[in-house]
Design a protein around this motif. Structure first.
Motif, short mmCIF file in Angstrom:
data_model
loop_
_atom_site.label_atom_id
_atom_site.label_comp_id
_atom_site.label_asym_id
_atom_site.label_seq_id
_atom_site.Cartn_x
_atom_site.Cartn_y
_atom_site.Cartn_z
N ARG A 12 0.85 -1.20 0.00
CA ARG A 12 0.00 0.00 0.00
C ARG A 12 0.88 1.24 0.00
O ARG A 12 1.90 1.29 0.69
N TYR A 13 0.47 2.21 -0.81
CA TYR A 13 1.08 3.55 -0.76
C TYR A 13 -0.03 4.48 -0.30
O TYR A 13 -0.88 4.83 -1.12
N GLY A 14 -0.09 4.81 0.97
CA GLY A 14 -1.21 5.63 1.46
C GLY A 14 -2.51 4.94 1.15
O GLY A 14 -2.72 3.79 1.54
N ASP A 15 -3.38 5.62 0.39
CA ASP A 15 -4.69 5.06 0.06
C ASP A 15 -4.65 4.07 -1.10
O ASP A 15 -5.61 3.37 -1.35
N VAL A 16 -3.55 4.07 -1.84
CA VAL A 16 -3.47 3.21 -3.04
C VAL A 16 -2.96 1.82 -2.65
O VAL A 16 -1.91 1.70 -2.03
N THR A 17 -3.74 0.80 -3.01
CA THR A 17 -3.26 -0.57 -2.82
C THR A 17 -2.72 -1.04 -4.16
O THR A 17 -3.48 -1.35 -5.08
N ALA A 18 -1.40 -1.05 -4.30
CA ALA A 18 -0.78 -1.40 -5.59
C ALA A 18 -0.83 -2.90 -5.82
O ALA A 18 -1.04 -3.36 -6.94
N VAL A 19 -0.60 -3.68 -4.74
CA VAL A 19 -0.68 -5.15 -4.82
C VAL A 19 -1.56 -5.59 -3.66
O VAL A 19 -1.35 -5.18 -2.53
N GLY A 36 -0.28 -7.88 -17.28
CA GLY A 36 -1.47 -7.09 -16.95
C GLY A 36 -1.33 -5.69 -17.50
O GLY A 36 -0.23 -5.29 -17.92
N PRO A 37 -2.43 -4.94 -17.50
CA PRO A 37 -2.38 -3.58 -18.05
C PRO A 37 -1.58 -2.65 -17.15
O PRO A 37 -1.27 -2.99 -16.00
N SER A 38 -1.27 -1.48 -17.67
CA SER A 38 -0.52 -0.48 -16.93
C SER A 38 -1.21 -0.20 -15.59
O SER A 38 -2.43 -0.04 -15.53
N GLY A 39 -0.43 -0.18 -14.53
CA GLY A 39 -0.98 0.17 -13.22
C GLY A 39 -1.55 -1.00 -12.44
O GLY A 39 -2.09 -0.81 -11.35
N CYS A 40 -1.44 -2.24 -12.95
CA CYS A 40 -2.07 -3.38 -12.28
C CYS A 40 -1.25 -3.89 -11.10
O CYS A 40 -1.69 -4.76 -10.37
N GLY A 41 -0.01 -3.38 -10.95
CA GLY A 41 0.78 -3.75 -9.77
C GLY A 41 1.90 -4.73 -10.05
O GLY A 41 2.60 -5.16 -9.14
N LYS A 42 2.13 -5.04 -11.33
CA LYS A 42 3.14 -6.07 -11.64
C LYS A 42 4.57 -5.61 -11.32
O LYS A 42 5.35 -6.38 -10.76
N THR A 43 4.88 -4.35 -11.63
CA THR A 43 6.23 -3.85 -11.32
C THR A 43 6.44 -3.80 -9.81
O THR A 43 7.50 -4.17 -9.30
N THR A 44 5.42 -3.39 -9.09
CA THR A 44 5.52 -3.33 -7.62
C THR A 44 5.79 -4.73 -7.06
O THR A 44 6.62 -4.90 -6.17
N ALA A 45 5.09 -5.73 -7.61
CA ALA A 45 5.30 -7.11 -7.14
C ALA A 45 6.76 -7.52 -7.36
O ALA A 45 7.40 -8.11 -6.48
N ASP A 167 11.97 -6.47 -15.84
CA ASP A 167 10.84 -5.54 -15.98
C ASP A 167 10.82 -5.00 -17.40
O ASP A 167 11.61 -4.12 -17.73
N GLU A 168 9.94 -5.54 -18.22
CA GLU A 168 9.79 -5.12 -19.61
C GLU A 168 11.15 -4.93 -20.30
O GLU A 168 11.39 -3.84 -20.86
N PRO A 169 12.02 -5.92 -20.29
CA PRO A 169 13.38 -5.68 -20.79
C PRO A 169 13.45 -5.48 -22.29
O PRO A 169 14.47 -5.02 -22.79
P1 ATP Z 1 3.23 -0.17 -15.66
O1 ATP Z 1 3.11 -1.27 -16.66
O2 ATP Z 1 2.59 1.12 -16.13
O3 ATP Z 1 4.61 -0.01 -15.10
P2 ATP Z 1 2.42 -1.72 -13.35
O4 ATP Z 1 1.40 -2.75 -13.57
O5 ATP Z 1 3.82 -2.18 -13.28
O6 ATP Z 1 2.27 -0.59 -14.44
P3 ATP Z 1 2.87 -0.51 -10.79
O7 ATP Z 1 3.99 0.34 -11.24
O8 ATP Z 1 3.21 -1.69 -9.96
O9 ATP Z 1 1.99 -0.98 -12.02
O10 ATP Z 1 1.85 0.41 -9.99
C1 ATP Z 1 0.66 -0.09 -9.39
C2 ATP Z 1 -0.12 1.04 -8.74
O11 ATP Z 1 0.61 1.58 -7.65
C3 ATP Z 1 -0.40 2.20 -9.67
O12 ATP Z 1 -1.68 2.69 -9.40
C4 ATP Z 1 0.66 3.21 -9.30
O13 ATP Z 1 0.23 4.51 -9.57
C5 ATP Z 1 0.83 2.96 -7.81
N1 ATP Z 1 2.20 3.27 -7.36
C6 ATP Z 1 3.34 2.67 -7.76
N2 ATP Z 1 4.41 3.19 -7.13
C7 ATP Z 1 3.94 4.15 -6.28
C8 ATP Z 1 4.54 5.05 -5.32
N3 ATP Z 1 5.87 5.07 -5.12
N4 ATP Z 1 3.73 5.87 -4.67
C9 ATP Z 1 2.39 5.87 -4.85
N5 ATP Z 1 1.76 5.05 -5.71
C10 ATP Z 1 2.52 4.19 -6.43
#
Ligand code: ATP
Length: 359
Positions: A12-19, A36-45, A167-169
């Motif tokens: 979680r980043y504040g209110d955002v649950t990334a994963v 998954g699509p942009s923003g789905c949380g894969k990079t965070t994972a 990550d998307e190499p």
């Molecule tokens: P992309 O393909 O665009 O890189 P992604 O699937 O890899 O997307 P993430 O980068 O994991 O997605 O982000 C997941 C969610 O977490 C998004 O809504 C993003 O805005 C949010 N997020 C990621 N990093 C942070 C951060 N440091 N602070 C706040 N929110 C974040």
């Protein structure tokens, strides 16, 4: 080499649950694609595995070790980024060797820094694996984009990590080079057998490279399975429409004695499901464009609107009861109302409200 296990992992980043509560077992030696699509949380994972992001909840293991609180450098994983930043002033040899200089490595039961001779052996081996031996004395600026990418990969394998995180190499490469490097990565994985976790939003990369794919949406795992399992039995409408190009047709219908009725057309119900769908139930019927065929004896009547020639086949745009139906056809269909047939084994049925596959 090692497995990587997510047990209810959240970020979680504040209110955002990334994963959100990710549970996934990446097996030893597997090529797992997080898709998954942009923003789905894969990079965070992926960054949580690398130790670049703290875990808010859950347990992450590499092999048998819980790594939630382990420093990135101690995790023995290697990350390859989108921008494969190389040191411009160093030769290819120096770039590949660089991660070996500072770190200690397990050798014959102890952990120590490698000797110069050991480093040279490892560099030579990594260069051979990536066909970079002729370029070892060049600087990165004297290499093509694909060769630079291979240097970045050689630098990642030289430390013999437990897992590669990518990550998307390939996203900076042009289409032709992307196809070629994709193949090289698969062959490299087959040779070295190291566990790979690979992040992409490109379904072709996922389908062609993965031993298993984990499809994510809005921070949640939607389905994990082999490319074939995900294509032939998508767990829900999101997965059904995310994989496949053009995407699966999903039409609102109703269960009747004939099958699943959409306006004046009807789709046969897959054999195993027939007795379990009560008449009158509203469902969503899914059929891939490549699974509909022109057939006067078929049951799917649709109005042809337009067709596009793609070379080896055509895309036919139709309307059925006010809903869009896309068909891949090998011949040009007649205009007006046309009849298509579909094999019941290729019909998918989803609960309209939850989007979940009905089996
Ligand atoms: P992309 O393909 O665009 O890189 P992604 O699937 O890899 O997307 P993430 O980068 O994991 O997605 O982000 C997941 C969610 O977490 C998004 O809504 C993003 O805005 C949010 N997020 C990621 N990093 C942070 C951060 N440091 N602070 C706040 N929110 C974040």
């Amino acid at each position: 080499m090692a497995s990587v296990t997510f047990e209810g992992v959240s970020k979680r980043y504040g209110d955002v649950t990334a994963v959100d509560g990710l549970s996934l077992d990446v097996r030893d030696g597997e090529f797992m694609v997080l898709l998954g699509p942009s923003g789905c949380g894969k990079t965070t994972a992926l960054r949580m595995v690398a130790g670049l992001e703290e875990i808010s909840d859950g347990t992450l293991r590499i092999g048998d070790d819980v790594v939630n609180r382990v420093e990135p450098a101690q995790r023995d994983v290697s990350m390859v980024f989108q921008s494969y930043a190389l040191y411009p002033h160093m030769t290819v040899r120096g770039n590949i060797e660089s991660p070996l200089i500072a770190r200690r490595y397990p050798v014959d039961g102890t952990t120590r820094k490698l000797t110069k001779v050991e480093r040279a052996e490892r560099v030579a081996e990594a260069a051979r694996a990536l066909e970079l031996t002729p370029y070892l004395d060049r600087k990165p600026r004297a290499l093509s984009g694909g060769q630079r990418q291979r240097v970045a990969l050689a630098r990642a394998i030289v430390g013999r990590p437990k897992a590669f995180l990518m990550d998307e190499p390939l996203s900076n490469l042009d289409a032709k080079l992307r196809t070629q490097t994709r193949r090289e990565l698969v062959e490299l994985h087959q040779r070295v057998g190291t566990t790979v976790i690979y992040v992409t939003h490109d379904q072709t990369e996922a389908m062609t490279m993965a031993t298993r794919i984990a499809v994510m949406s809005a921070g949640r795992l939607q389905q994990a399975g082999t490319p074939e399992e995900i294509y032939t039995a998508p767990a829900n409408q999101f997965v059904a429409r995310f994989l496949g190009s053009p995407p699966m047709n999903c039409l609102d219908g109703k269960v009747t004695v004939e099958g699943i009725t959409v306006g004046e057309a009807w789709f046969p119900i897959p054999t195993g499901l027939r007795t379990r769908l009560e008449e009158g139930r509203l469902v969503t019927v899914g059929v891939r464009p490549e699974h509909l065929s022109l057939d006067a004896a078929g049951t799917v009547k649709a109005q042809v609107r337009a067709s596009e020639w793609l070379g080896h086949d055509r895309l036919v745009f139709c309307t059925l009861d006010g809903q869009d139906l896309l068909v891949r056809a090998t011949s040009d269909p007649p205009s007006g109302v046309v009849t298509f047939a579909v094999d019941p084994a290729n019909v998918h049925v989803f609960d309209t409200e939850s989007g979940q596959r009905l089996t």
